[in-house]
Design a protein around this motif. Structure first.
Motif, mmCIF file in Angstrom:
data_model
loop_
_atom_site.group_PDB
_atom_site.id
_atom_site.type_symbol
_atom_site.label_atom_id
_atom_site.label_comp_id
_atom_site.label_asym_id
_atom_site.label_seq_id
_atom_site.Cartn_x
_atom_site.Cartn_y
_atom_site.Cartn_z
ATOM 1 N N THR A 22 0.847 -1.126 0.018
ATOM 2 C CA THR A 22 0.010 -0.068 0.051
ATOM 3 C C THR A 22 0.854 1.242 0.070
ATOM 4 O OG1 THR A 22 -1.633 -1.252 1.278
ATOM 5 C CG2 THR A 22 -1.905 1.324 1.113
ATOM 6 N N GLU A 26 1.357 3.962 -3.118
ATOM 7 C CA GLU A 26 1.033 5.419 -2.811
ATOM 8 C C GLU A 26 2.293 6.352 -3.443
ATOM 9 O OE1 GLU A 26 -1.851 7.594 -1.738
ATOM 10 O OE2 GLU A 26 -2.028 5.494 -1.791
ATOM 11 N N ASP A 36 -5.877 10.550 -9.275
ATOM 12 C CA ASP A 36 -6.598 9.972 -7.721
ATOM 13 C C ASP A 36 -7.498 8.715 -8.260
ATOM 14 O OD1 ASP A 36 -5.299 11.375 -6.002
ATOM 15 O OD2 ASP A 36 -6.854 13.133 -5.883
ATOM 16 N N PRO A 37 -8.423 8.949 -8.948
ATOM 17 C CA PRO A 37 -9.694 7.668 -9.336
ATOM 18 C C PRO A 37 -8.697 6.544 -9.485
ATOM 19 C CG PRO A 37 -10.261 9.842 -10.379
ATOM 20 C CD PRO A 37 -9.106 9.976 -10.086
ATOM 21 N N ARG A 39 -5.245 5.864 -8.861
ATOM 22 C CA ARG A 39 -4.683 5.347 -7.612
ATOM 23 C C ARG A 39 -5.571 4.739 -6.650
ATOM 24 N NH1 ARG A 39 -4.550 7.732 -2.750
ATOM 25 N NH2 ARG A 39 -5.486 9.617 -3.552
ATOM 26 N N ARG A 40 -6.764 5.468 -6.314
ATOM 27 C CA ARG A 40 -7.879 4.873 -5.179
ATOM 28 C C ARG A 40 -8.368 3.431 -5.800
ATOM 29 N NH1 ARG A 40 -10.625 10.553 -5.128
ATOM 30 N NH2 ARG A 40 -9.660 11.473 -3.112
ATOM 31 N N GLN A 43 -5.489 0.725 -5.510
ATOM 32 C CA GLN A 43 -5.279 0.633 -3.718
ATOM 33 C C GLN A 43 -6.275 -0.370 -3.286
ATOM 34 O OE1 GLN A 43 -2.870 0.813 -2.319
ATOM 35 N NE2 GLN A 43 -1.798 2.878 -2.221
ATOM 36 N N VAL A 44 -7.611 -0.145 -3.707
ATOM 37 C CA VAL A 44 -8.893 -1.010 -3.239
ATOM 38 C C VAL A 44 -8.304 -2.428 -3.894
ATOM 39 C CG1 VAL A 44 -11.151 -1.631 -3.628
ATOM 40 C CG2 VAL A 44 -10.464 0.720 -3.267
ATOM 41 N N ASP A 47 -5.590 -4.078 -2.183
ATOM 42 C CA ASP A 47 -6.393 -4.702 -0.862
ATOM 43 C C ASP A 47 -7.157 -5.792 -0.780
ATOM 44 O OD1 ASP A 47 -6.075 -3.836 2.309
ATOM 45 O OD2 ASP A 47 -8.431 -3.921 1.900
ATOM 46 N N LEU A 114 -15.982 -5.913 -6.844
ATOM 47 C CA LEU A 114 -15.325 -4.678 -6.770
ATOM 48 C C LEU A 114 -14.170 -4.811 -7.739
ATOM 49 C CD1 LEU A 114 -15.128 -3.389 -3.164
ATOM 50 C CD2 LEU A 114 -16.890 -2.830 -4.912
ATOM 51 N N LEU A 118 -13.546 -2.351 -10.957
ATOM 52 C CA LEU A 118 -12.360 -1.320 -10.952
ATOM 53 C C LEU A 118 -11.450 -1.350 -11.979
ATOM 54 C CD1 LEU A 118 -12.249 -1.024 -6.996
ATOM 55 C CD2 LEU A 118 -13.578 0.447 -8.621
ATOM 56 N N ARG B 19 -7.398 6.117 4.650
ATOM 57 C CA ARG B 19 -7.696 4.819 3.757
ATOM 58 C C ARG B 19 -8.583 3.965 4.932
ATOM 59 N NH1 ARG B 19 -1.906 3.506 4.038
ATOM 60 N NH2 ARG B 19 -1.677 5.067 2.439
ATOM 61 N N ASP B 21 -9.068 0.263 4.888
ATOM 62 C CA ASP B 21 -9.028 -0.910 4.171
ATOM 63 C C ASP B 21 -8.696 -2.029 5.201
ATOM 64 O OD1 ASP B 21 -6.435 -0.424 5.519
ATOM 65 O OD2 ASP B 21 -5.485 -0.094 3.485
ATOM 66 N N THR B 22 -7.963 -3.194 5.014
ATOM 67 C CA THR B 22 -7.785 -4.304 5.451
ATOM 68 C C THR B 22 -6.898 -3.953 6.885
ATOM 69 O OG1 THR B 22 -7.740 -5.745 3.627
ATOM 70 C CG2 THR B 22 -6.877 -6.697 5.609
ATOM 71 N N TYR B 52 -10.139 6.309 0.452
ATOM 72 C CA TYR B 52 -10.850 5.376 -0.257
ATOM 73 C C TYR B 52 -10.925 4.302 0.674
ATOM 74 C CZ TYR B 52 -6.147 2.955 0.028
ATOM 75 O OH TYR B 52 -4.976 2.284 0.395
ATOM 76 N N ILE B 53 -12.031 3.382 0.236
ATOM 77 C CA ILE B 53 -12.344 2.267 1.116
ATOM 78 C C ILE B 53 -12.501 0.866 0.231
ATOM 79 C CG2 ILE B 53 -15.037 2.780 0.480
ATOM 80 C CD1 ILE B 53 -15.458 2.196 3.476
ATOM 81 N N SER B 54 -12.197 -0.055 1.130
ATOM 82 C CA SER B 54 -12.292 -1.473 0.228
ATOM 83 C C SER B 54 -13.553 -2.261 0.935
ATOM 84 C CB SER B 54 -11.010 -2.295 0.509
ATOM 85 O OG SER B 54 -10.739 -2.656 1.855
ATOM 86 N N SER B 83 -14.689 8.346 -5.495
ATOM 87 C CA SER B 83 -13.930 7.202 -5.502
ATOM 88 C C SER B 83 -14.979 6.298 -4.512
ATOM 89 C CB SER B 83 -12.735 7.191 -5.342
ATOM 90 O OG SER B 83 -12.103 7.763 -6.110
ATOM 91 N N GLN B 86 -18.368 5.632 -5.497
ATOM 92 C CA GLN B 86 -18.485 4.438 -6.711
ATOM 93 C C GLN B 86 -18.477 3.174 -6.046
ATOM 94 O OE1 GLN B 86 -14.921 4.117 -8.686
ATOM 95 N NE2 GLN B 86 -15.868 3.112 -10.615
ATOM 96 N N LEU B 90 -21.197 0.454 -6.332
ATOM 97 C CA LEU B 90 -20.903 -0.988 -7.112
ATOM 98 C C LEU B 90 -21.504 -2.120 -5.913
ATOM 99 C CD1 LEU B 90 -17.466 -0.548 -8.455
ATOM 100 C CD2 LEU B 90 -19.384 -0.879 -9.572
#
Lengths: 141, 117
Positions: A22, A26, A36-37, A39-40, A43-44, A47, A114, A118, B19, B21-22, B52-54, B83, B86, B90
């Motif tokens: 992560t 970054e 940004d969109p 990168r984010r 990252q998701v 993860d 997801l 993405l 963020r 995330d995990t 962001y969020i996972s 983001s 979105q 989803l």
């Protein structure tokens, strides 16, 4: 933005390893001015995929190795994730029903769905006792 | 992950930063659970500083809304960036969560008597 740019991270399949990927992505994003969109989203995706590998990657509790390679091309970012864990195609997992009412919603199972949404391309290859996932994200997406 | 609280009337605003995330979601889960255990029934999460969020983070919100709805509480999210929004879309979460564009609207909605969690 400078092209092409490439960066590889090798980590143990652990929570700490996931945290390092992560942080390094970054830094890579910031160095090369990724939108940004993009990168984010990546990252998701990292993860979701890597937490899966950390959770169920090695047989008998063996810790796996994970290599993540980022390649920035003029119009797209390519990511390749290689691990030496038990071969398992995450993309075969069925997507959960996202139209269910609250009380019937399962907690979890959303991650792979997801990931599919993405990225623009994704493929899994099982090979020699490990996994290889290749994905591509357009920079204008 | 940095987190802070802000009480406005009987609405508690929780503001996570960075963020979700995990790696960070368990901290958020503990933070929110402690407030619910402490009696908070009207909760707003100010998402304006969330990058962001996972799905690990979605799981925390899903459990929170189930708990609050079960006890007749209010749970509203506000200030999601494009983001994060979105991801909620989803996952089909926009139909089960109360989501407002900014935190002030979220607080007003959580403070109102009508509507579910």
């Amino acid at each position: 933005m400078r092209h092409p740019a490439q960066h590889t991270v090798s980590v143990a399949g652990s929570r700490e390893g996931l945290g390092r990927v992560t942080e390094e992505f970054e830094r890579f994003s910031s160095t090369h001015g990724l939108p940004d969109p993009v990168r984010r989203s990546i990252q998701v995706v990292l993860d979701e995929l890597l937490s899966n590998t950390v959770r169920c990657g090695g047989e008998g509790g063996r810790q796996v190795r994970i290599d993540v390679d980022f390649l920035l091309e003029p119009h797209a970012l390519r990511v390749e994730i290689v691990d030496d864990g038990t071969p398992f195609n995450p993309l075969e997992r069925e997507s959960p029903d996202t139209s269910l009412p609250l009380e019937k919603r399962p907690v979890g199972g959303l991650g792979v769905m997801l990931v599919r949404h993405l990225v623009d391309e994704i493929a899994w290859y099982g090979e020699g006792g490990g996994n290889r996932v290749r994905l591509c994200k357009r920079l204008d997406a | 992950m940095k987190m802070s609280d802000d009480q406005r009337g009987d609405v508690l605003i929780v503001r996570p930063e960075g963020r979700i995330d995990t790696t960070t979601s368990e901290e958020l889960e503990r933070w929110v659970a402690a407030r619910l255990d402490g009696g908070t029934r009207r909760l707003v999460v100010d998402m304006s500083a969330v990058d962001y969020i996972s799905s690990a983070g979605l799981r925390v919100f899903l459990m929170t809304v189930k708990k609050l709805r079960g006890s007749g509480g209010q749970f509203v999210l506000g200030g999601l960036n494009t983001s994060v929004r979105q991801i909620f879309e989803l996952a089909g979460f926009l139909s089960i969560f109360a989501v407002e564009t900014d935190v002030d609207r979220a607080v007003a909605r959580a403070a109102g008597a009508a509507g579910g969690a």
